[in-house]
Design a protein around this motif. Structure first.
Motif, mmCIF file in Angstrom:
data_model
loop_
_atom_site.group_PDB
_atom_site.id
_atom_site.type_symbol
_atom_site.label_atom_id
_atom_site.label_comp_id
_atom_site.label_asym_id
_atom_site.label_seq_id
_atom_site.Cartn_x
_atom_site.Cartn_y
_atom_site.Cartn_z
ATOM 1 N N THR A 48 0.811 -1.203 0.000
ATOM 2 C CA THR A 48 0.000 0.000 0.000
ATOM 3 C C THR A 48 0.856 1.269 0.000
ATOM 4 O O THR A 48 2.064 1.225 0.217
ATOM 5 C CB THR A 48 -0.896 0.003 1.250
ATOM 6 N N GLY A 52 -2.101 3.662 4.141
ATOM 7 C CA GLY A 52 -2.950 2.527 3.795
ATOM 8 C C GLY A 52 -2.692 1.326 4.679
ATOM 9 O O GLY A 52 -1.822 1.348 5.558
ATOM 10 N N THR A 53 -3.449 0.285 4.448
ATOM 11 C CA THR A 53 -3.295 -0.954 5.214
ATOM 12 C C THR A 53 -3.352 -2.151 4.274
ATOM 13 O O THR A 53 -3.813 -2.048 3.135
ATOM 14 C CB THR A 53 -4.425 -1.107 6.254
ATOM 15 N N LYS A 54 -2.904 -3.274 4.778
ATOM 16 C CA LYS A 54 -2.948 -4.508 3.992
ATOM 17 C C LYS A 54 -4.380 -4.878 3.640
ATOM 18 O O LYS A 54 -4.650 -5.431 2.565
ATOM 19 C CB LYS A 54 -2.247 -5.641 4.735
ATOM 20 N N LYS A 56 -6.765 -2.928 2.823
ATOM 21 C CA LYS A 56 -7.218 -2.124 1.685
ATOM 22 C C LYS A 56 -6.727 -2.682 0.352
ATOM 23 O O LYS A 56 -7.157 -2.235 -0.711
ATOM 24 C CB LYS A 56 -6.735 -0.676 1.840
ATOM 25 N N GLN A 57 -5.851 -3.678 0.420
ATOM 26 C CA GLN A 57 -5.310 -4.273 -0.807
ATOM 27 C C GLN A 57 -6.100 -5.494 -1.257
ATOM 28 O O GLN A 57 -5.704 -6.178 -2.196
ATOM 29 C CB GLN A 57 -3.846 -4.670 -0.589
ATOM 30 N N ALA A 73 -0.010 -9.300 0.980
ATOM 31 C CA ALA A 73 0.197 -7.914 1.396
ATOM 32 C C ALA A 73 0.559 -7.895 2.866
ATOM 33 O O ALA A 73 0.121 -8.753 3.642
ATOM 34 C CB ALA A 73 -1.056 -7.074 1.154
ATOM 35 N N ASP A 75 1.476 -4.833 6.167
ATOM 36 C CA ASP A 75 1.474 -3.418 6.521
ATOM 37 C C ASP A 75 2.883 -2.857 6.463
ATOM 38 O O ASP A 75 3.836 -3.462 6.980
ATOM 39 C CB ASP A 75 0.923 -3.213 7.935
ATOM 40 N N HIS A 79 2.294 1.154 10.080
ATOM 41 C CA HIS A 79 0.971 1.238 9.476
ATOM 42 C C HIS A 79 0.059 0.121 9.997
ATOM 43 O O HIS A 79 0.527 -0.947 10.398
ATOM 44 C CB HIS A 79 1.066 1.108 7.951
ATOM 45 N N ARG A 87 -4.809 7.003 11.163
ATOM 46 C CA ARG A 87 -4.263 7.205 9.816
ATOM 47 C C ARG A 87 -3.901 8.655 9.561
ATOM 48 O O ARG A 87 -2.808 8.962 9.070
ATOM 49 C CB ARG A 87 -5.270 6.732 8.773
ATOM 50 N N GLY A 134 3.573 -2.167 -5.877
ATOM 51 C CA GLY A 134 2.918 -1.362 -4.858
ATOM 52 C C GLY A 134 2.588 0.012 -5.373
ATOM 53 O O GLY A 134 3.084 0.455 -6.411
ATOM 54 N N GLY A 138 4.364 2.264 -1.434
ATOM 55 C CA GLY A 138 4.574 0.842 -1.688
ATOM 56 C C GLY A 138 5.420 0.604 -2.922
ATOM 57 O O GLY A 138 6.182 -0.366 -2.989
#
Length: 277
Positions: A48, A52-54, A56-57, A73, A75, A79, A87, A134, A138
């Protein structure tokens, strides 16, 4: 090793993922639905951007798994589950001093990438020939990691830079004033000195193919940073520079955040290139 040990199923909307721990690092991964029994298990990591976060992927991981890869994914440092602040506070802190705070996130996550690959090879039984990509930060991590970990054999960074100094960087806003990059402390400077891609061009001689997806009007990470990386690498090795492909999301509406919203225009073709055997 039994891949079911110390795992749990997580649902992000309709997408089922598996959560596990690569040492202290929480990861999410999705298995491909149908792979021949004796086929090589292949890993693709997708990270990300800042804030962002894992989780969100999930949509990206679903698409990657549909191409036959174990899609993973985790973090970035500080994160998601690895962080202690909201955030917006994280983003404000990093943008308040990119060279002190941002370089630490970048450098630590480069180190984490190799640790996650180590874990995945053993725990998930994947090949050591790894694809990585990424968005934004990322992508920055992807480029740097590809310079130090030869197990990364193809890289797909999106709206990203190989120059951690980020010349010309503007804020992500309608007015987009030029950002004050701040100043590093000793720890941040050490990460920069160790991993900044454009000051370690020799690492990319005979390096993996990369396709950098750039916004033609990106004022936060100007395309010139990637263009300069390719140009300067070409002075060392034209063949190596030829493996760096720059693809532009065209104007209008091709600023940093616009590119993410226009995912449908670049993501399918990037998948074709990135996950092509």
């Amino acid at each position: 090793m039994n891949r079911k040990e110390n795992t749990e199923t997580v649902r992000i909307g309709e997408i089922a993922l598996t959560k596990a721990w690569a040492g202290p690092i929480p990861v999410l991964y999705r298995e491909p639905e149908s792979v021949p029994a004796k086929a090589e298990r292949k890993l693709a990591i997708f990270l990300t951007g800042l804030g962002g976060t894992k989780e969100k992927q999930a949509e990206f991981l679903k698409d990657i798994a549909e191409r036959g890869y174990v899609a993973l994914a985790f973090d970035n440092a500080g994160h998601g589950e690895r962080g202690t602040e909201a955030r917006d506070d994280l983003v404000s802190r990093v943008f308040g001093n990119m060279r002190r705070e941002g370089w630490k996130v970048l450098g630590q996550t480069v180190l984490d990438t190799s640790a996650v690959i180590d874990w995945a090879v053993t725990a998930l039984g994947v090949s050591e020939q790894v694809r990585m990509g990424g968005i934004s930060m990322g992508g920055d991590i992807t480029i740097a990691a590809a310079g130090v970990d030869r197990r990364i054999v193809r890289a797909a960074p999106i709206i990203t830079t190989p120059d951690w100094l980020r010349p010309g960087m503007r804020e992500i806003s309608s007015e987009a004033p030029v950002m004050d990059p701040g100043a590093p402390d000793e720890e941040a400077q050490a990460f920069y000195d160790r991993f900044n891609p454009i000051t370690h061009l020799d690492r990319y001689v005979d390096g993996p193919p990369m396709r950098l997806t750039l916004g033609a009007e990106d004022r936060h990470i100007p395309p010139e940073n990637a263009e300069r990386f390719k140009r300067e690498l070409g002075r060392l090795s034209g063949e190596s520079a030829d493996r760096i492909e720059l693809v532009y999301v065209p104007a209008p509406q091709a600023d940093h955040a616009d590119v993410i919203r226009r995912k449908a225009e670049w993501w399918p073709s990037l998948l074709d290139w990135w996950l092509n055997d």
